[in-house]
Every structure is written in C-alpha cells, then in structure tokens.
Design a protein around this motif. Structure first.
Motif, PDB file in Angstrom:
ATOM      1  N   LEU A  73       0.836  -1.209   0.000  1.00 31.74           N
ATOM      2  CA  LEU A  73       0.000   0.000   0.000  1.00 31.74           C
ATOM      3  C   LEU A  73       0.868   1.255   0.000  1.00 31.74           C
ATOM      4  O   LEU A  73       1.802   1.387   0.782  1.00 31.74           O
ATOM      5  N   HIS A  74       0.510   2.194  -0.894  1.00 32.97           N
ATOM      6  CA  HIS A  74       1.226   3.470  -0.980  1.00 32.97           C
ATOM      7  C   HIS A  74       0.210   4.606  -1.140  1.00 32.97           C
ATOM      8  O   HIS A  74      -0.949   4.382  -1.494  1.00 32.97           O
ATOM      9  N   PHE A  75       0.704   5.830  -0.891  1.00 30.75           N
ATOM     10  CA  PHE A  75      -0.168   7.015  -0.985  1.00 30.75           C
ATOM     11  C   PHE A  75       0.333   7.927  -2.106  1.00 30.75           C
ATOM     12  O   PHE A  75       1.529   7.981  -2.407  1.00 30.75           O
ATOM     13  N   LYS A  76      -0.616   8.658  -2.697  1.00 30.27           N
ATOM     14  CA  LYS A  76      -0.286   9.630  -3.739  1.00 30.27           C
ATOM     15  C   LYS A  76      -1.219  10.835  -3.600  1.00 30.27           C
ATOM     16  O   LYS A  76      -2.205  10.791  -2.868  1.00 30.27           O
ATOM     17  N   ILE A  77      -0.867  11.873  -4.320  1.00 30.09           N
ATOM     18  CA  ILE A  77      -1.717  13.071  -4.295  1.00 30.09           C
ATOM     19  C   ILE A  77      -2.893  12.844  -5.243  1.00 30.09           C
ATOM     20  O   ILE A  77      -2.697  12.628  -6.440  1.00 30.09           O
ATOM     21  N   PRO A  78      -4.102  12.843  -4.712  1.00 31.54           N
ATOM     22  CA  PRO A  78      -5.263  12.553  -5.578  1.00 31.54           C
ATOM     23  C   PRO A  78      -5.441  13.597  -6.676  1.00 31.54           C
ATOM     24  O   PRO A  78      -5.208  14.787  -6.467  1.00 31.54           O
ATOM     25  N   PHE A  79      -5.840  13.095  -7.853  1.00 34.39           N
ATOM     26  CA  PHE A  79      -6.149  13.912  -9.024  1.00 34.39           C
ATOM     27  C   PHE A  79      -4.929  14.617  -9.613  1.00 34.39           C
ATOM     28  O   PHE A  79      -5.026  15.256 -10.659  1.00 34.39           O
ATOM     29  N   ILE A  80      -3.797  14.528  -8.958  1.00 28.60           N
ATOM     30  CA  ILE A  80      -2.583  15.174  -9.461  1.00 28.60           C
ATOM     31  C   ILE A  80      -1.566  14.119  -9.916  1.00 28.60           C
ATOM     32  O   ILE A  80      -0.931  14.255 -10.956  1.00 28.60           O
ATOM     33  N   GLN A  81      -1.460  13.067  -9.117  1.00 28.91           N
ATOM     34  CA  GLN A  81      -0.553  11.981  -9.450  1.00 28.91           C
ATOM     35  C   GLN A  81      -1.348  10.765  -9.942  1.00 28.91           C
ATOM     36  O   GLN A  81      -2.431  10.478  -9.420  1.00 28.91           O
ATOM     37  N   ASN A  82      -0.812  10.072 -10.902  1.00 27.94           N
ATOM     38  CA  ASN A  82      -1.430   8.830 -11.357  1.00 27.94           C
ATOM     39  C   ASN A  82      -0.378   7.731 -11.449  1.00 27.94           C
ATOM     40  O   ASN A  82       0.821   7.997 -11.635  1.00 27.94           O
ATOM     41  N   VAL A  83      -0.818   6.482 -11.305  1.00 26.76           N
ATOM     42  CA  VAL A  83       0.084   5.322 -11.234  1.00 26.76           C
ATOM     43  C   VAL A  83      -0.096   4.453 -12.470  1.00 26.76           C
ATOM     44  O   VAL A  83      -1.221   4.155 -12.870  1.00 26.76           O
ATOM     45  N   GLU A  84       1.014   4.041 -13.045  1.00 28.28           N
ATOM     46  CA  GLU A  84       0.996   3.097 -14.169  1.00 28.28           C
ATOM     47  C   GLU A  84       1.797   1.860 -13.761  1.00 28.28           C
ATOM     48  O   GLU A  84       2.976   1.968 -13.425  1.00 28.28           O
ATOM     49  N   LYS A  85       1.132   0.693 -13.800  1.00 29.78           N
ATOM     50  CA  LYS A  85       1.745  -0.554 -13.324  1.00 29.78           C
ATOM     51  C   LYS A  85       2.132  -1.455 -14.500  1.00 29.78           C
ATOM     52  O   LYS A  85       1.476  -1.455 -15.537  1.00 29.78           O
ATOM     53  N   TYR A  86       3.189  -2.250 -14.243  1.00 31.84           N
ATOM     54  CA  TYR A  86       3.653  -3.210 -15.256  1.00 31.84           C
ATOM     55  C   TYR A  86       3.945  -4.553 -14.590  1.00 31.84           C
ATOM     56  O   TYR A  86       4.272  -4.614 -13.392  1.00 31.84           O
ATOM     57  N   ASP A  87       3.839  -5.606 -15.379  1.00 32.13           N
ATOM     58  CA  ASP A  87       4.123  -6.959 -14.899  1.00 32.13           C
ATOM     59  C   ASP A  87       5.625  -7.129 -14.711  1.00 32.13           C
ATOM     60  O   ASP A  87       6.407  -6.861 -15.623  1.00 32.13           O
ATOM     61  N   ALA A  88       6.031  -7.580 -13.515  1.00 31.65           N
ATOM     62  CA  ALA A  88       7.456  -7.776 -13.235  1.00 31.65           C
ATOM     63  C   ALA A  88       7.877  -9.235 -13.382  1.00 31.65           C
ATOM     64  O   ALA A  88       9.045  -9.569 -13.186  1.00 31.65           O
ATOM     65  N   LYS A  89       6.933 -10.113 -13.726  1.00 28.97           N
ATOM     66  CA  LYS A  89       7.259 -11.526 -13.923  1.00 28.97           C
ATOM     67  C   LYS A  89       8.020 -11.700 -15.249  1.00 28.97           C
ATOM     68  O   LYS A  89       8.084 -10.794 -16.071  1.00 28.97           O
ATOM     69  N   TYR A  90       8.559 -12.900 -15.409  1.00 27.30           N
ATOM     70  CA  TYR A  90       9.244 -13.201 -16.669  1.00 27.30           C
ATOM     71  C   TYR A  90       8.225 -13.261 -17.802  1.00 27.30           C
ATOM     72  O   TYR A  90       7.203 -13.930 -17.708  1.00 27.30           O
TER      73      TYR A  90
END
Length: 309
Positions: A73-90
């Motif tokens: 769990l992490h925190f970010k500034i709402p509506f200002i910051q956005n998160v983009e996730k990627y698969d770290a598996k092989y």
C-alpha cells in the motif's frame, strides 16, 4: 434532519473517493511509475534490481526520480498523481519463423524464444509502454543477433543445443546493456525452440542424407570386410601353426616310441638268444602246416626242422 443525513452521506462519499484516489497497491509481481502532470516522479521496483535501475537512471539523466523498493500500500496526491503498473514476472517472446542459410550453405527454418523482464519501469514507460511494444523491441534488437549467430554455424550445430546457446550467450551481455539503457528490459534466457527443414529443400536434404547413409554404409562394410579378412588370416595362421606343432610332437613321440621299442627288442635278444630262435622255429612250423615245400639239403631251414624232430 434529512438534510443533515444527506450532508453526512455526501461527506462519506467524498471521503471514500478521496481515500481511493490517494492510495494504491503494488503487488509483489508488479513494478510501477508515479507520474505528476505527465512527468515521472517516483518508480517502484524489485529490491534485487535496485543497483541496475539506479545506474540506468543515472545513465539516462533521471537521477531526480525517486526509487521505492517496498511493495504493498502506498499514498499519492489525488487527481494530481497517477500510477501506471507493469508486470514484473518473466515474459516470453516468440519470434516469427526465419530461414537460416548455414555456414555450409544449407537452409533451415528456425523460431527462437526469449525470457525477459521489465527491470526499469521508468525507461520502459518512456520508450516501450506495453508488452506488445516489448515484443516489437525483441524483433528489432534480439532477433537479428540470434539470426546472425545462426548464420555462422554449420547445419549439424543447430541440433547441438550447447553450441548454439553458447554462441548466442556470448553476445547477450552486450545486448542486455543496450536493452536496459534504451528500454529498461533485461533478457535472461534465449534459445531456439523449433528447427524445421524448408519444404522446398526436403527432397534435396533426403537425397543428401541417403548419400551420406550409403557412404557410411560402404565405409562400415569395407571396415567389416577388412576386419574379417584379418581375423580369417590370423585364424588360418594359428590353425597351421597348431597342425604343424601337433605333427612335430607326434613325430617326436613316434620316434621316441620306436627307439624305446628297438631298445627293448635288443635287450630281449641279448638276454635269451636261444629262446628267440626257438620262437622263430615255432612260427616256421606254424606257417608250414598243410604246406609242401622242396628244399635243398643244405638249406638253413632244415637245421631248424631237424633240430626239433
């Protein structure tokens, strides 16, 4: 009272929205970048990749990007910051089928595979963005390296995995350095998962294989005949040697026996010559039975006859 309830509900909804907008979760098999107004401010990576990512950020002039190694769990500034996730598996890459012209001028259709990971999500986000984009990168960077390596091998070496993989691995370190610097990717394993003969070459290959088999067969037959002739000659020689040895031993034995018989015969004569003469006379009498002969009066035979009348 109703207005008060409505206000509370509105505040709760707003609170839930703000809370959901200000938190995010990164799973253990994920990496991510956090953007603020379109610029990457933070990256979340695997702990074991920290040194590689840090150096790659420096090489790409991204030292100001914050690196976080903790997942969850992490925190970010709402509506200002956005998160983009990627698969770290092989991830697995499979190439298109390519016709190889081997060093000994023979053709072979091959398909390669590779196992790779997204290590630096910052560079990946800037240059690749998606897994399909990563496959395109492999087509452009990895695939030619394997094909060029294959062109330097002879036909039979494609069926010796250790030779082919060793040839590819030699170039993998240099390739990974460029992949990390340009795309944030790292290849861990490369190989050829399919080797097939081109359809238009099958007849030619079968003909070559038949000739090779025939040649090997003739060689083996010749070697077999040579071995047979050598074995036969050796056996004949041994047989002749055994026969000659047996004849020699038999002759020696017969000679010794004859010598012993003569010796015994002579010893017998020396011991009782008169008895020997008597035996001789008896043999004569036996042979004269029912026989009529005419002898001179001076014939020695009459002495034996007259002596025993």
């Amino acid at each position: 009272m109703k207005k008060r309830h409505i206000v509370i509900i509105i505040l709760l909804v707003v609170g839930v929205i703000l809370l959901s907008s200000s938190t995010y979760i990164i799973n253990e098999d994920q990496v991510a970048v956090i953007k603020q107004f379109g610029l990457i401010k933070t990256t979340i990576i695997n702990t074991k990749d920290y040194d590689l990512v840090k150096q790659n950020l420096i090489d790409n002039n991204k030292e100001d990007v914050k690196i976080i190694r903790e997942k969850g769990l992490h925190f970010k500034i709402p509506f200002i910051q956005n998160v983009e996730k990627y698969d770290a598996k092989y991830l697995t890459y499979k190439s298109r089928t390519e016709k190889i012209n081997t060093k000994d001028s023979r053709f072979l259709d091959i398909q390669i595979y590779a196992q790779y990971r997204i290590i630096d999500p910052v560079k990946f986000n800037e240059s690749v963005i998606s897994e399909s984009g990563a496959n395109y990168v492999m087509d452009q960077r990895l695939y030619p390296v394997v094909i060029q390596s294959g062109n330097r091998l002879v036909f039979n070496e494609f069926f010796q995995s250790e030779v082919l993989e060793s040839n590819i691995t030699e170039k993998l370190d240099q390739l990974n350095k460029k992949l990390m610097e340009d795309f944030g990717l790292y290849v861990t394993d490369v190989g050829v998962n399919r080797r097939t003969f081109p359809t238009d070459n099958i007849a030619s290959i079968e003909s070559k294989m038949s000739k090779q088999i025939e040649k090997e067969s003739e060689k083996l037959i010749a070697e077999g005949d040579s071995a047979y002739q050598k074995a036969k000659a050796s056996t004949d020689r041994q047989r002749k040697e055994l026969i000659a040895s047996a004849i020699e031993k038999a002759a020696v034995t017969k000679a010794e026996a004859d010598a012993e018989a003569i010796k015994i015969y002579q010893e017998s004569l020396n011991k009782d010559l008169e008895f020997y003469k008597f035996i001789q006379r008896m043999d004569i009498y036996k042979n004269l039975k029912d026989t009529t002969i005419f002898l001179d009066k001076n014939n020695d035979l009459l002495e034996y006859v007259n002596g025993y009348q």
